[in-house]
Design a protein around this motif. Structure first.
Motif, PDB file in Angstrom:
ATOM      1  N   PRO A  83      31.920 -27.178  51.247  1.00 61.41           N
ATOM      2  CA  PRO A  83      31.814 -26.315  50.061  1.00 61.41           C
ATOM      3  C   PRO A  83      30.363 -25.996  49.708  1.00 61.41           C
ATOM      4  CG  PRO A  83      33.460 -28.028  49.702  1.00 61.41           C
ATOM      5  CD  PRO A  83      32.767 -28.357  50.991  1.00 61.41           C
ATOM      6  N   GLU A  84      29.472 -26.985  49.909  1.00 60.23           N
ATOM      7  CA  GLU A  84      28.063 -26.763  49.601  1.00 60.23           C
ATOM      8  C   GLU A  84      27.445 -25.735  50.539  1.00 60.23           C
ATOM      9  OE1 GLU A  84      29.501 -30.541  48.061  1.00 60.23           O
ATOM     10  OE2 GLU A  84      29.473 -29.729  50.109  1.00 60.23           O
ATOM     11  N   GLU A  85      27.814 -25.801  51.818  1.00 60.67           N
ATOM     12  CA  GLU A  85      27.295 -24.832  52.789  1.00 60.67           C
ATOM     13  C   GLU A  85      27.806 -23.431  52.501  1.00 60.67           C
ATOM     14  OE1 GLU A  85      26.767 -27.808  56.665  1.00 60.67           O
ATOM     15  OE2 GLU A  85      28.697 -26.817  56.264  1.00 60.67           O
ATOM     16  N   MET A  86      29.091 -23.321  52.150  1.00 58.69           N
ATOM     17  CA  MET A  86      29.643 -22.012  51.845  1.00 58.69           C
ATOM     18  C   MET A  86      29.004 -21.429  50.592  1.00 58.69           C
ATOM     19  SD  MET A  86      31.565 -19.566  52.813  1.00 58.69           S
ATOM     20  CE  MET A  86      32.767 -20.195  53.992  1.00 58.69           C
ATOM     21  N   ALA A  87      28.786 -22.267  49.592  1.00 61.11           N
ATOM     22  CA  ALA A  87      28.133 -21.800  48.365  1.00 61.11           C
ATOM     23  C   ALA A  87      26.717 -21.322  48.660  1.00 61.11           C
ATOM     24  CB  ALA A  87      28.124 -22.908  47.316  1.00 61.11           C
ATOM     25  N   ALA A  88      26.009 -22.073  49.492  1.00 66.53           N
ATOM     26  CA  ALA A  88      24.644 -21.680  49.857  1.00 66.53           C
ATOM     27  C   ALA A  88      24.645 -20.359  50.616  1.00 66.53           C
ATOM     28  CB  ALA A  88      23.987 -22.775  50.689  1.00 66.53           C
ATOM     29  N   ALA A  89      25.645 -20.163  51.505  1.00 60.64           N
ATOM     30  CA  ALA A  89      25.734 -18.925  52.269  1.00 60.64           C
ATOM     31  C   ALA A  89      26.040 -17.740  51.357  1.00 60.64           C
ATOM     32  CB  ALA A  89      26.791 -19.053  53.354  1.00 60.64           C
ATOM     33  N   GLU A  90      26.923 -17.935  50.402  1.00 63.96           N
ATOM     34  CA  GLU A  90      27.256 -16.848  49.481  1.00 63.96           C
ATOM     35  C   GLU A  90      26.050 -16.464  48.638  1.00 63.96           C
ATOM     36  OE1 GLU A  90      30.593 -18.542  47.526  1.00 63.96           O
ATOM     37  OE2 GLU A  90      32.049 -17.870  49.045  1.00 63.96           O
ATOM     38  N   THR A  91      25.284 -17.466  48.225  1.00 63.46           N
ATOM     39  CA  THR A  91      24.062 -17.187  47.465  1.00 63.46           C
ATOM     40  C   THR A  91      23.050 -16.439  48.319  1.00 63.46           C
ATOM     41  OG1 THR A  91      24.365 -19.135  46.063  1.00 63.46           O
ATOM     42  CG2 THR A  91      22.136 -18.232  46.214  1.00 63.46           C
ATOM     43  N   LEU A  92      22.846 -16.910  49.553  1.00 62.66           N
ATOM     44  CA  LEU A  92      21.889 -16.265  50.450  1.00 62.66           C
ATOM     45  C   LEU A  92      22.331 -14.845  50.795  1.00 62.66           C
ATOM     46  CD1 LEU A  92      19.329 -16.511  52.161  1.00 62.66           C
ATOM     47  CD2 LEU A  92      20.737 -17.478  53.991  1.00 62.66           C
ATOM     48  N   ALA A  93      23.628 -14.648  50.948  1.00 62.19           N
ATOM     49  CA  ALA A  93      24.129 -13.297  51.230  1.00 62.19           C
ATOM     50  C   ALA A  93      23.759 -12.354  50.087  1.00 62.19           C
ATOM     51  CB  ALA A  93      25.638 -13.322  51.429  1.00 62.19           C
ATOM     52  N   GLY A  94      23.949 -12.820  48.850  1.00 63.98           N
ATOM     53  CA  GLY A  94      23.618 -11.984  47.707  1.00 63.98           C
ATOM     54  C   GLY A  94      22.137 -11.713  47.562  1.00 63.98           C
ATOM     55  N   GLU A  95      21.331 -12.702  47.940  1.00 63.77           N
ATOM     56  CA  GLU A  95      19.880 -12.578  47.767  1.00 63.77           C
ATOM     57  C   GLU A  95      19.199 -11.866  48.931  1.00 63.77           C
ATOM     58  OE1 GLU A  95      18.624 -16.575  47.259  1.00 63.77           O
ATOM     59  OE2 GLU A  95      19.237 -16.700  45.145  1.00 63.77           O
ATOM     60  N   LYS A  96      19.846 -11.828  50.097  1.00 60.26           N
ATOM     61  CA  LYS A  96      19.184 -11.281  51.285  1.00 60.26           C
ATOM     62  C   LYS A  96      20.069 -10.314  52.060  1.00 60.26           C
ATOM     63  CE  LYS A  96      16.948 -12.855  55.601  1.00 60.26           C
ATOM     64  NZ  LYS A  96      16.522 -14.043  56.385  1.00 60.26           N
ATOM     65  N   TYR A  97      21.137 -10.825  52.685  1.00 61.63           N
ATOM     66  CA  TYR A  97      21.855 -10.044  53.690  1.00 61.63           C
ATOM     67  C   TYR A  97      22.686  -8.904  53.127  1.00 61.63           C
ATOM     68  CZ  TYR A  97      20.293 -13.510  57.044  1.00 61.63           C
ATOM     69  OH  TYR A  97      19.512 -14.312  57.830  1.00 61.63           O
ATOM     70  N   ALA A  98      23.056  -8.960  51.840  1.00 60.50           N
ATOM     71  CA  ALA A  98      23.818  -7.862  51.243  1.00 60.50           C
ATOM     72  C   ALA A  98      22.913  -6.875  50.518  1.00 60.50           C
ATOM     73  CB  ALA A  98      24.863  -8.419  50.276  1.00 60.50           C
ATOM     74  N   ARG A  99      21.628  -7.114  50.510  1.00 58.14           N
ATOM     75  CA  ARG A  99      20.697  -6.265  49.768  1.00 58.14           C
ATOM     76  C   ARG A  99      20.215  -5.098  50.636  1.00 58.14           C
ATOM     77  NH1 ARG A  99      18.817  -8.412  45.004  1.00 58.14           N
ATOM     78  NH2 ARG A  99      16.960  -7.089  45.093  1.00 58.14           N
TER      79      ARG A  99
END
Length: 356
Positions: free
Chosen positions: A332-348
């Motif tokens: 769950p921690e890894e998925m949460a980190a990935a979702e945060t990183l996606a919002g901050e980087k890869y989806a921008r």
């Protein structure tokens, strides 16, 4: 205190070549009692003595380059090495010294595909690679699940040169940029087989970048051959067969000591749609496996006759047989980190358009 060790053993299988084995000891920080063996070919027989003499007494911390140079300098001019090289011997020596290791030196975890959005897929690669580098996750093989149609462009590609953005939007195809180099990919749910390896840098220690691509793809080539595909590696990063390209690999080295190596193979893609959303020049049509824009790109499905899920299961079984591995999961921690990183980087849009 002198560096004295005995009964050291190292092996290196040359990609597309032979097995090289090094057995040796270390006396006062230098190589001693060196023996080299394997299923390679070497002429004349006396050239083996040249190799052993060249290695004897070299510093135990010598690099692959220094070891290979000493072997090459010590070989008689008429020596012929077939199926191996001075560099292969040097890597086997370094492995005997513990400077590099093998797949079986690690406890691999295997993650089954989980459908997530394209930006989260990109972010998961970065998060899991960094977790392996930090020692919080064992080396891992992860299969991707595509939640929606996507185009994934390489880190250094021009967005406008590679993608017809209007057509992609009209067809509901999301466009993302990944962290690795290489070319653009088009995928839809159920049409591709994508996996990532998050491997310790020590696994490919002393290999050139080109050699590491071949080395990390060797297991999947073996697995595809077991499925009846005459798969082969084509430098630098393609997996192909006599019927054309199957897929491609990309790689990134992280500062924490992790190698991210991922591969996408075409299972059953819509070639007509691919040609509409990607700006594929005529010279690249055949490279993408498209004979006609109206045809499907289906090298894995057509050459195996197996459902996609069965192919992935067989690939997994082959990996475990060769290198070991146990089921794993994304925490769950890894998925949460990935979702945060996606919002901050890869989806921008700033990341996607960084090379317009």
């Amino acid at each position: 205190m002198p560096d004295d060790r005995a009964d050291l053993h190292g092996e290196y299988k040359v990609v597309g070549g032979k097995l090289v084995i090094a057995d040796l000891a270390v006396r006062e920080g230098r190589l001693a009692q060196v023996r080299v063996s394997g299923d390679f070919f070497l002429e004349p027989d006396e050239a083996l003595d040249d190799i052993l003499a060249a290695l004897e007494g070299l510093p135990a911390d010598a690099s692959v380059e220094r070891l290979a140079a000493a072997i090459r300098a010590g070989l008689r001019p008429e020596a012929a090495l077939v199926g191996f090289s001075p560099e292969a011997i040097a890597i086997a020596v370094r492995r005997a010294l513990g400077a590099a290791n093998t797949w079986r030196d690690h406890e691999w975890r295997i993650i089954e595909e989980i459908p997530v959005t394209p930006p989260v897929q990109m972010a998961l690669d970065e998060v899991l690679a960094r977790e392996v580098g930090a020692g919080r996750r064992p080396p891992t093989l992860r299969f991707w699940g595509w939640e929606r149609p996507a185009i994934i462009i390489g880190n250094f590609q021009s967005l406008s040169n590679e993608v017809d953005l209007q057509e992609a939007e009209r067809l509901g195809v999301e466009v993302v940029r990944r962290a690795t180099g290489g070319g653009a990919m088009f995928v839809e749910p159920g049409t591709a087989i994508t996996y990532s390896l998050y491997a310790p840098a020590a696994l490919v220690a002393d290999m050139s970048l080109a050699d590491s691509y071949a080395f990390l793809d060797q297991w999947v080539l073996s697995a595809l051959r077991e499925l009846g595909i005459d798969a082969e590696y084509k430098p630098l990063n393609d997996i192909a067969s006599s019927k054309g390209k199957i897929g491609g690999a990309a790689q990134k080295r992280f500062a924490g000591g992790t190698v991210l190596h991922h591969v996408t193979m075409a299972y059953d893609m819509d070639g007509e749609k691919m040609a509409r959303v990607l700006r594929i020049g005529r010279e690249k049509i055949s490279d993408k496996g498209i004979v006609s824009a109206a045809k499907r790109v289906d090298p894995v499905r057509s050459q195996t006759g197996l459902p996609r899920e069965e192919v992935i299961a067989r690939l997994t079984a082959s990996f475990v047989a060769l290198h070991g591995g146990a089921p794993g999961e994304i925490t769950p921690e890894e998925m949460a980190a990935a979702e945060t990183l996606a919002g901050e980087k890869y989806a921008r849009s700033t990341w996607l358009n960084r090379i317009p």
